[in-house]
Design an enzyme around this catalytic site. Structure first.
Site, PDB file in Angstrom:
ATOM      1  CG  ASP A 136      -9.176 -31.953  18.500  1.00  0.00           C
ATOM      2  OD1 ASP A 136      -8.302 -32.368  19.068  1.00  0.00           O
ATOM      3  OD2 ASP A 136     -10.044 -32.434  17.683  1.00  0.00           O
TER       4      ASP A 136
HETATM    5  C1  BGC Z   1      -7.917 -35.342  17.632  1.00  0.00           C
HETATM    6  C2  BGC Z   1      -8.668 -35.679  18.817  1.00  0.00           C
HETATM    7  C3  BGC Z   1      -7.810 -36.253  20.072  1.00  0.00           C
HETATM    8  C4  BGC Z   1      -6.809 -35.228  20.351  1.00  0.00           C
HETATM    9  C5  BGC Z   1      -5.910 -35.429  21.335  1.00  0.00           C
HETATM   10  C6  BGC Z   1      -6.646 -34.588  18.172  1.00  0.00           C
HETATM   11  O1  BGC Z   1      -5.904 -34.599  16.675  1.00  0.00           O
HETATM   12  O2  BGC Z   1      -8.860 -34.709  16.621  1.00  0.00           O
HETATM   13  O3  BGC Z   1      -9.880 -36.674  18.498  1.00  0.00           O
HETATM   14  O4  BGC Z   1      -8.528 -36.494  21.019  1.00  0.00           O
HETATM   15  O5  BGC Z   1      -6.150 -35.137  18.966  1.00  0.00           O
HETATM   16  O6  BGC Z   1      -5.239 -36.566  21.031  1.00  0.00           O
END
Ligand code: BGC
Length: 697
Positions: free
Chosen positions: A263
């Site tokens: 993530d």
């Molecule tokens: C979130 C994810 C997301 C990623 C990209 C993160 O902060 O937890 O769910 O896909 O950001 O935007």
């Protein structure tokens, strides 16, 4: 491209270029072209911040992404195209209900179709890869990200996970209508303690195997091409650095060979977790654990070449990850056609996309209470529409969290839709509570549109109080004094505690955040042009102190309703059970029968529509293992079927299940099938039905 060509490419790459393939840069518009030119970028996340779900972003455009792609293809040494990714969470331009609302449809076919539509819209805008679906089980509604998942039950979430992945990837990853799906956040993210996002999760091996892992296993079986690791730490290990959870389960146990991405910035966060001393150590730890791509962290780009040169990491580990990335690019057809056909994106939203998300918005609303006021009479009445979420100026609230490509200009506000649905009645609107209270006295009934704004759920939006936002109960209490029927329409991004709302209102429609077509869909439901058919994908607690209160809890040694595992100051049961939902007709479920036929268990019940309106029933199959070697839940969903049933008609519902289908996972993830007595229910929700016992050997 053949495997040989991938190997050939790999053989020509410098260590820096290899690390580049594993590096995902944020921010498509401003991504540093010089990095791209040097082959140091393998993919791009088209988002301007780490909180894109909370901040509206600039829309993506195929022309801008093609321009970026041209740099990778034409101006780098090896011409390897970029993978372009975005969070397409619940629809793209045709914004569908939030995933929690999608789960309330109990309609995998529709979830698949909506995903397929989102895939085609996003791909036409130049996106190859969507960070969706989120399939984290959520049992604590304080956690704002409950909105983004399919609820509390592993069986329902697994069915919908497979459906969504089929929808996104159905056309083919190399097709102009297909997109790469990403099951996230692997695993246990919903267990964040206290509901605080990013917090540690306490998950026992038994719960991990039986509650949190099943949707991911379903995703793998459905052929998901990528998986995102969760931010949190479980059992002393951040998932991003856990070889046991990543390689151990995904690769070695399940034999899955897709791409694992961390993530946003999570490799670097290994330092903040305190398991790596610095970014360099974090990079080594994450790669060893199985993270192929470093999203927006730049630890891989900065340190992988050095780590290999120093002998701290074998180059084979880097190569393995690069191969997976190149294979994914190949599967997307990017080596042959790196650019998006700019004529595919339509200026107008196709009517069929709108209809689809409107159907879904209708099917996702759950009628919790109705003393007969709904559907509203259409002719010659006067209705007051009040409440903060009825204000057309805030109509975008109904998009819900994680809406980055929806357009307010595509949206019809509820108030306008309601007026259109009632051409022969007066619809009056008051914005301020004091005006509302006065207006209601002149009307036949009031529709109070209340609940949560989109900003109260989603990433990093946890609350300590899962009741209504401030002031809304006061408004309802004041309306109640006018002694007119009250219809409460409740927007929600979580399992809200609506206990007092249900006491004050004559009808309560839990609408979640229904997306683009919320307004027309809700208007249709209120006036009876459509009937509510949603069923709860989560138990609705009485109050915050009850959480977590999932329906599939264990029996305990001192079960309620005797003195036992209970509260003194609140019920031991939720306000509404998992699976619950009313319609405009009434269904009667017969007692369940079960028998063994040729080694399978056949469970049946008859569902009668005993009301005077057509409706949609959702028959739910629950089991209970009466005696087992490990404690098991009081009930577990093991099947469901949603079907229309005209007034006065009946239908026999039948489920066949093998003994394996009734098993559970032990602490190591092996399926355990134990002979013995089971109870089976086919019921309208998790708390009712007349079950039957049967020995299954
Ligand atoms: C979130 C994810 C997301 C990623 C990209 C993160 O902060 O937890 O769910 O896909 O950001 O935007």
């Amino acid at each position: 491209m053949s495997q040989a060509r991938i190997e050939n490419l790999l053989a020509q790459m410098t260590l820096e270029e290899k690390a580049g393939q594993l590096n995902q840069e944020p921010n498509s518009i401003e991504v540093d072209r010089t990095l791209v030119r040097r082959g140091l970028v393998g993919s791009v996340i088209c988002a301007n911040s780490a909180y894109a779900g909370n901040d509206r972003q600039a829309r993506v455009m195929a022309s801008a992404l093609n321009e970026l792609q041209r740099v990778a293809v034409e101006e780098t040494r090896l011409g390897i195209p970029l993978l372009l990714a975005r969070d397409v969470i619940h629809g793209h331009r045709a914004v569908a209900p939030i995933p929690l609302g999608q789960a309330a449809t109990w309609n995998p076919r529709l979830v698949e179709e909506v995903a397929a539509t989102a895939a085609s819209e996003a791909r036409a805008d130049g996106i190859h890869w969507a960070f969706t679906p989120m399939i984290d089980i959520a049992r604590d509604p304080r956690w704002g990200r409950m909105a983004e998942g399919f609820g509390e039950d592993p069986y329902l979430a697994s069915s919908l996970a497979a459906a969504a992945i089929n929808g996104y990837q159905r056309a083919g990853l190399d097709d102009p209508k297909g997109i790469v799906a990403c099951a996230k956040h692997y695993v246990g993210y919903g267990a964040a303690e206290g509901g605080r996002d990013y917090n540690s999760g306490e998950i026992t091996p038994h719960t991990l195997e039986n509650i949190f892992l099943p949707p991911f296993h379903a995703a793998v079986k459905a052929g998901v091409a990528t998986i995102m690791a969760a931010f949190l730490d479980i059992d002393g290990e951040p998932v991003t650095g856990s070889r046991r959870l990543l390689k151990g389960i995904l690769r070695e146990r399940w034999g899955w060979d897709g791409v694992i991405i961390c993530d946003w910035g999570a490799v670097a966060e290994l330092v903040k977790h305190g398991v790596a001393e610095n970014l360099k150590e974090a990079a080594a730890m994450a790669l060893r654990a199985g993270i192929d791509i470093d999203m927006a962290g730049q630890a891989y780009r900065a340190y992988l070449p050095e780590l290999v040169r120093e002998g701290a990491l074998p180059v084979s580990l880097v190569d393995e990850a690069v191969r997976r990335v190149l294979r994914l690019k190949d599967a997307c057809g990017l080596f042959d056609q790196p650019y998006t056909d700019e004529s595919l994106a339509t200026a107008d939203l196709p009517a069929s996309h709108r209809t689809q998300v409107r159907d879904m918005a209708q099917q996702s609303a759950v009628l919790l209470k109705n003393n007969g006021v709904l559907p509203l009479a259409k002719a010659r009445k006067n209705y007051a529409v009040v409440g903060p979420l009825a204000d057309p100026a805030v109509k975008e609230v109904w998009f819900g969290t994680w809406t980055i490509d929806g357009l307010a200009t595509d949206m019809v506000a509820f108030l306008d839709a309601f007026r259109q649905a009632l051409p022969d009645s007066g619809v009056w609107h008051a914005l301020l509570p004091d005006d509302a209270v006065g207006m209601v006295r002149m009307c036949d009934a009031v529709v109070a549109v209340i609940g949560e704004s989109n900003g109260r759920s989603g990433e990093d939006n946890a609350v300590t109080d899962i009741g209504l936002p401030p002031g809304q109960l006061d408004l309802l209490r004041a309306l109640k004094r006018a002694r007119k029927p009250i219809v409460a329409v409740v927007a929600a991004g979580r399992a809200l505690a609506v206990t007092e709302v249900c006491e004050l209102a004559d009808a309560v429609l839990l609408a979640f955040h229904g997306g683009l077509e919320s307004g027309p869909a809700l208007a249709d439901l209120l006036v009876g042009d459509a009937a509510p058919s949603g069923r709860l994908p989560v138990s609705l607690p009485v109050c915050t102190g009850q959480v977590p209160i999932p329906y599939n809890h264990k029996r305990t040694g001192r079960p309620v309703p005797l003195r036992g595992s209970r509260y003194l100051d609140a019920d031991d049961q939720p306000l509404f059970p998992f699976g619950f939902g009313l319609g405009y007709t009434e269904f009667r479920f017969s007692a369940t029968t079960a028998e063994i036929q040729g080694g399978t268990v056949v469970v049946r019940a008859t569902v009668d529509n005993v009301g005077n309106q057509d409706g949609v029933a959702v028959a739910q199959l629950y089991i209970r293992d009466e005696v087992s070697s490990q404690t098991r839940p009081v009930r577990e969903l093991r099947g469901f079927e949603r079907f229309p049933l005209p007034a006065g008609e009946s239908r026999v519902v039948e489920f066949s299940r093998t003994p394996e289908d009734l098993g559970f996972r032990d602490r190591d993830g092996s399926l355990v099938v134990e002979p013995g007595e089971f109870t089976f229910w086919i019921s309208p929700d998790a708390a009712s039905g007349v079950g039957v016992k049967l020995r299954v050997d």
